[in-house]
Write an enzyme that holds these catalytic residues in place. Structure first.
Site, PDB file in Angstrom:
ATOM      1  N   CYS A 112       1.038  -1.228  -2.294  1.00 21.02           N
ATOM      2  CA  CYS A 112       0.824  -2.138  -3.420  1.00 21.02           C
ATOM      3  C   CYS A 112       1.233  -1.542  -4.761  1.00 21.02           C
ATOM      4  O   CYS A 112       1.281  -2.251  -5.770  1.00 21.02           O
ATOM      5  CB  CYS A 112      -0.630  -2.578  -3.457  1.00 21.02           C
ATOM      6  SG  CYS A 112      -1.205  -3.287  -1.894  1.00 21.02           S
ATOM      7  N   HIS A 249      -1.964  -5.463 -10.082  1.00 22.79           N
ATOM      8  CA  HIS A 249      -1.830  -5.855  -8.684  1.00 22.79           C
ATOM      9  C   HIS A 249      -2.910  -6.869  -8.326  1.00 22.79           C
ATOM     10  O   HIS A 249      -4.081  -6.698  -8.666  1.00 22.79           O
ATOM     11  CB  HIS A 249      -1.929  -4.613  -7.797  1.00 22.79           C
ATOM     12  CG  HIS A 249      -2.062  -4.938  -6.342  1.00 22.79           C
ATOM     13  ND1 HIS A 249      -1.178  -5.769  -5.685  1.00 22.79           N
ATOM     14  CD2 HIS A 249      -2.990  -4.546  -5.413  1.00 22.79           C
ATOM     15  CE1 HIS A 249      -1.546  -5.877  -4.416  1.00 22.79           C
ATOM     16  NE2 HIS A 249      -2.637  -5.157  -4.234  1.00 22.79           N
ATOM     17  N   ASN A 279      -2.984 -11.477  -1.610  1.00 22.80           N
ATOM     18  CA  ASN A 279      -2.463 -10.137  -1.899  1.00 22.80           C
ATOM     19  C   ASN A 279      -1.094 -10.004  -1.242  1.00 22.80           C
ATOM     20  O   ASN A 279      -0.991  -9.992  -0.015  1.00 22.80           O
ATOM     21  CB  ASN A 279      -3.442  -9.099  -1.352  1.00 22.80           C
ATOM     22  CG  ASN A 279      -3.006  -7.663  -1.597  1.00 22.80           C
ATOM     23  OD1 ASN A 279      -1.842  -7.387  -1.865  1.00 22.80           O
ATOM     24  ND2 ASN A 279      -3.937  -6.731  -1.473  1.00 22.80           N
TER      25      ASN A 279
END
EC number: 2.3.1.180
Length: 324
Positions: A112, A249, A279
């Site tokens: 990520c 993020h 996500n």
């Protein structure tokens, strides 16, 4: 002296949308359970499209918006943990798909944090004076690596891609950065290569999917990531209130709330879109940036200071402050 700037943005998400109510039909969960804990309401899922397909759409859109040819590109970097294959790389497939024959291309694996790490790397390439233009793309098909029987992880992730065109400029746009890795905590978030077997070694079924220690990752984000953001601001010529937007993020809305409080920053300065995409790992920040441009929040005219911060598997975390 040469510098680098972000001159264009783009994103793409697969058409198929899976809502929380859809997931409740195949596992023990509910819209209320998911949204109250994460902020996520839906996610886009790739059916036939691969990671390189998503990235290629972004690359072509960047070329179209910028009115440049693929032949003008010097490099392509794709950040991903869900490549089509180990070789050729996803970036090499994108290079072939768009006909960027002069560009070198490679993947970067930092989960990520991948887009931030890749953007930092690309900035150094251009600032060296050796290269003029490059694409930095985050692209993921996480639906292919989650265990759809595990509500603790399956409800979190989605597919998508986003990217930027980075170009040479005479003015400094990248103002400060901090990037970190702590491999000693790497087992908190793992994803193994599925389908790899050997007559000399067996792979357990539970080793084939993405796994996560949710509490450990939550604590890591609100402690280490928040501190890294503070440290990056201190290393820059800016005060926290001079930063126009914090593009973080998109893992969990509660994480964003906690970080906002630690920074004493209004949530209005921390946009979120995990409710639409879930996500998307390395794709989350460039998708968010591209949407902010579409919505008019980010102007792309060099007038704003934007902080980008990614965090995730590795463990890795990184923050950049850029003029956009």
């Amino acid at each position: 002296m040469k510098f680098a700037k972000i001159s264009q943005v783009a994103h793409y998400a697969p058409e198929q949308v899976v809502t929380n109510d859809d997931l409740a039909q195949i596992m023990d969960t509910s819209d209320e359970w998911i949204s109250s804990r994460t902020g996520i309401k839906k996610r886009h899922i790739s059916h036939h499209e691969s990671t390189s397909d998503l990235a290629t759409r972004v690359a072509l859109d960047l070329l179209k918006k910028s009115e440049i040819s693929a032949q003008d590109l010097d490099f392509i970097i794709v950040a991903t943990i869900t490549p089509d294959s180990l070789m050729p790389s996803t970036a090499a497939r994108v290079q072939a798909n768009i006909g960027a024959k002069k560009a070198f291309a490679y993947d970067l694996v930092a989960a990520c944090s991948g887009f931030v790490f890749a953007l930092s790397t690309a900035e150094k390439l251009i600032s060296s004076g050796a290269y003029q233009k490059g694409l930095v793309i985050g692209s993921e098909t996480l639906s292919k690596v989650v265990d759809w029987s595990d509500r603790g992880t399956a409800v979190l992730f989605g597919d998508g891609a986003g990217g930027v065109l980075l170009e040479s400029t005479s003015d400094q746009h990248f103002l400060a950065e901090i990037q970190k890795t702590d491999g000693s905590r790497g087992e908190s978030l793992t994803s193994c290569l599925m389908g790899l077997q050997s007559p000399f070694a067996q792979t357990e079924d539970d080793e084939k999917y993405l796994t996560m220690d949710g509490r450990a990752i939550f604590d890591f984000a609100i402690r280490d990531v928040a501190q890294s953001i503070k440290d990056t601001i201190e290393a820059s010529p800016l005060e926290v209130d001079e930063i126009d937007y914090f593009l973080l993020h998109q893992a969990n809305d509660r994480i964003l709330n906690k970080i906002a409080k630690k920074l004493s920053v209004s949530r209005d300065k921390i946009p979120a879109n995990m409710m639409e995409y879930g996500n998307t790992s390395a794709a989350s920040i460039p998708i968010l940036l591209s949407e902010c441009v579409e919505q008019g929040l980010v102007k792309l005219d060099g007038s704003q200071k934007i902080l980008l911060s990614g965090f995730g598997g590795g463990l890795t975390w990184g923050t950049l402050i850029v003029t956009i």
